[in-house]
Design a protein around this motif. Structure first.
Motif, PDB file in Angstrom:
ATOM      1  N   PHE A 159       0.828  -1.208   0.000  1.00 20.85           N
ATOM      2  CA  PHE A 159       0.000   0.000   0.000  1.00 20.85           C
ATOM      3  C   PHE A 159       0.866   1.264   0.000  1.00 20.85           C
ATOM      4  N   SER A 160       2.102   1.113  -0.415  1.00 24.29           N
ATOM      5  CA  SER A 160       3.071   2.200  -0.438  1.00 24.29           C
ATOM      6  C   SER A 160       2.635   3.270  -1.440  1.00 24.29           C
ATOM      7  N   PRO A 161       2.931   4.522  -1.231  1.00 18.71           N
ATOM      8  CA  PRO A 161       3.779   5.060  -0.168  1.00 18.71           C
ATOM      9  C   PRO A 161       2.999   5.494   1.070  1.00 18.71           C
ATOM     10  N   TYR A 162       1.660   5.465   1.016  1.00 16.97           N
ATOM     11  CA  TYR A 162       0.883   6.029   2.124  1.00 16.97           C
ATOM     12  C   TYR A 162       0.399   5.016   3.141  1.00 16.97           C
ATOM     13  N   GLY A 163       0.469   3.732   2.820  1.00 17.70           N
ATOM     14  CA  GLY A 163       0.037   2.719   3.764  1.00 17.70           C
ATOM     15  C   GLY A 163       1.097   2.508   4.834  1.00 17.70           C
ATOM     16  N   LEU A 164       0.673   2.592   6.074  1.00 22.97           N
ATOM     17  CA  LEU A 164       1.599   2.431   7.198  1.00 22.97           C
ATOM     18  C   LEU A 164       1.054   1.382   8.161  1.00 22.97           C
ATOM     19  N   VAL A 165       1.943   0.567   8.705  1.00 20.57           N
ATOM     20  CA  VAL A 165       1.589  -0.412   9.722  1.00 20.57           C
ATOM     21  C   VAL A 165       2.578  -0.271  10.863  1.00 20.57           C
ATOM     22  N   THR A 166       2.051  -0.183  12.078  1.00 18.46           N
ATOM     23  CA  THR A 166       2.899  -0.126  13.263  1.00 18.46           C
ATOM     24  C   THR A 166       2.427  -1.165  14.269  1.00 18.46           C
ATOM     25  N   VAL A 167       3.362  -1.943  14.788  1.00 17.49           N
ATOM     26  CA  VAL A 167       3.085  -2.820  15.919  1.00 17.49           C
ATOM     27  C   VAL A 167       3.758  -2.140  17.104  1.00 17.49           C
ATOM     28  N   GLY A 168       2.951  -1.489  17.921  1.00 12.62           N
ATOM     29  CA  GLY A 168       3.489  -0.663  19.000  1.00 12.62           C
ATOM     30  C   GLY A 168       3.589  -1.358  20.343  1.00 12.62           C
ATOM     31  N   GLN A 169       2.851  -2.443  20.514  1.00 14.24           N
ATOM     32  CA  GLN A 169       2.893  -3.173  21.780  1.00 14.24           C
ATOM     33  C   GLN A 169       2.938  -4.669  21.500  1.00 14.24           C
ATOM     34  N   LEU A 170       3.722  -5.358  22.283  1.00  7.73           N
ATOM     35  CA  LEU A 170       3.815  -6.817  22.211  1.00  7.73           C
ATOM     36  C   LEU A 170       3.822  -7.309  23.656  1.00  7.73           C
ATOM     37  N   LEU A 171       2.828  -8.074  24.020  1.00  8.08           N
ATOM     38  CA  LEU A 171       2.688  -8.555  25.396  1.00  8.08           C
ATOM     39  C   LEU A 171       2.697 -10.079  25.412  1.00  8.08           C
ATOM     40  N   ILE A 172       3.522 -10.654  26.304  1.00 15.80           N
ATOM     41  CA  ILE A 172       3.596 -12.106  26.461  1.00 15.80           C
ATOM     42  C   ILE A 172       3.274 -12.404  27.924  1.00 15.80           C
ATOM     43  N   PRO A 173       1.996 -12.675  28.223  1.00 13.28           N
ATOM     44  CA  PRO A 173       1.616 -12.936  29.616  1.00 13.28           C
ATOM     45  C   PRO A 173       2.332 -14.172  30.177  1.00 13.28           C
ATOM     46  N   GLY A 174       2.843 -14.064  31.395  1.00 16.07           N
ATOM     47  CA  GLY A 174       3.500 -15.182  32.065  1.00 16.07           C
ATOM     48  C   GLY A 174       4.775 -15.640  31.400  1.00 16.07           C
TER      49      GLY A 174
END
Length: 183
Positions: A25-40
């Motif tokens: 989806f370039s150049p305007y498509g953006l994806v951010t993974v801002g949080q990653l949680l691994i419980p326990g």
């Protein structure tokens, strides 16, 4: 390894493919993974659950919808290939907010009259201006930040850049009021 159902390896595969999705989806498509949680989590335990956030952005609503549909399909497919399940929940949606063409034109005319370097950009961030744009003609002026860091506590702008941005703002306001920009 083939018998494991490792949620972290699955999440890492998903995240890697999301980067490819953004490129489609370039150049305007953006994806951010801002949080990653691994419980326990621990050093030697196979993660059974991983939670992560995905922020999809594009300045066209139809493209955001396509990105979201492809994201959902991709994550379901990758989870199924690993014998895992995925639960996707939309937390929030913000429609694209186009700005006023006359305001944009006034900024372009002011910056050109001043002879400052400039470029048009599309902002994906949810600035206060999106609320104003619902009620009155609106646009935004961005200035460079040191090392390109913005929307972060470490953001810093040089006085010269701030001054140039203020000059452009003044010029655009004067133009909108029927005057001439400084320059």
């Amino acid at each position: 390894m083939a018998l494991r159902h490792d949620a972290l390896f699955a999440a890492s595969a998903m995240i890697g493919r999301l980067e490819q999705l953004a490129a489609a989806f370039s150049p305007y498509g953006l994806v951010t993974v801002g949080q990653l949680l691994i419980p326990g989590s621990s050093r030697n335990t196979i993660p059974g659950l991983v939670r992560f956030t995905i922020d999809l952005r594009h300045h066209q609503d139809a493209q955001i919808a396509a990105m979201e549909a492809q994201t959902r399909s991709l994550l379901q497919q990758l989870a199924a290939e690993r014998g895992l399940t995925v639960d996707i929940q939309r937390h929030w949606f913000s429609a694209a907010t186009p700005f006023d063409r006359d305001c944009i034109g006034a900024v372009r005319q002011a910056v050109t009259a001043l002879g400052y370097p400039h470029q048009d950009i599309v902002s994906g961030a949810g600035h206060d201006a999106i609320h104003l744009a619902r009620h009155c003609p609106t646009t935004m002026i961005f200035i460079p930040c040191v090392e390109g860091i913005s929307h972060n506590e470490a953001e810093n702008a040089l006085p010269q850049d701030v001054s140039m941005g203020a000059d452009v703002l003044l010029g655009a306001v004067l133009l909108r009021a029927g005057g001439q920009p400084p320059g």
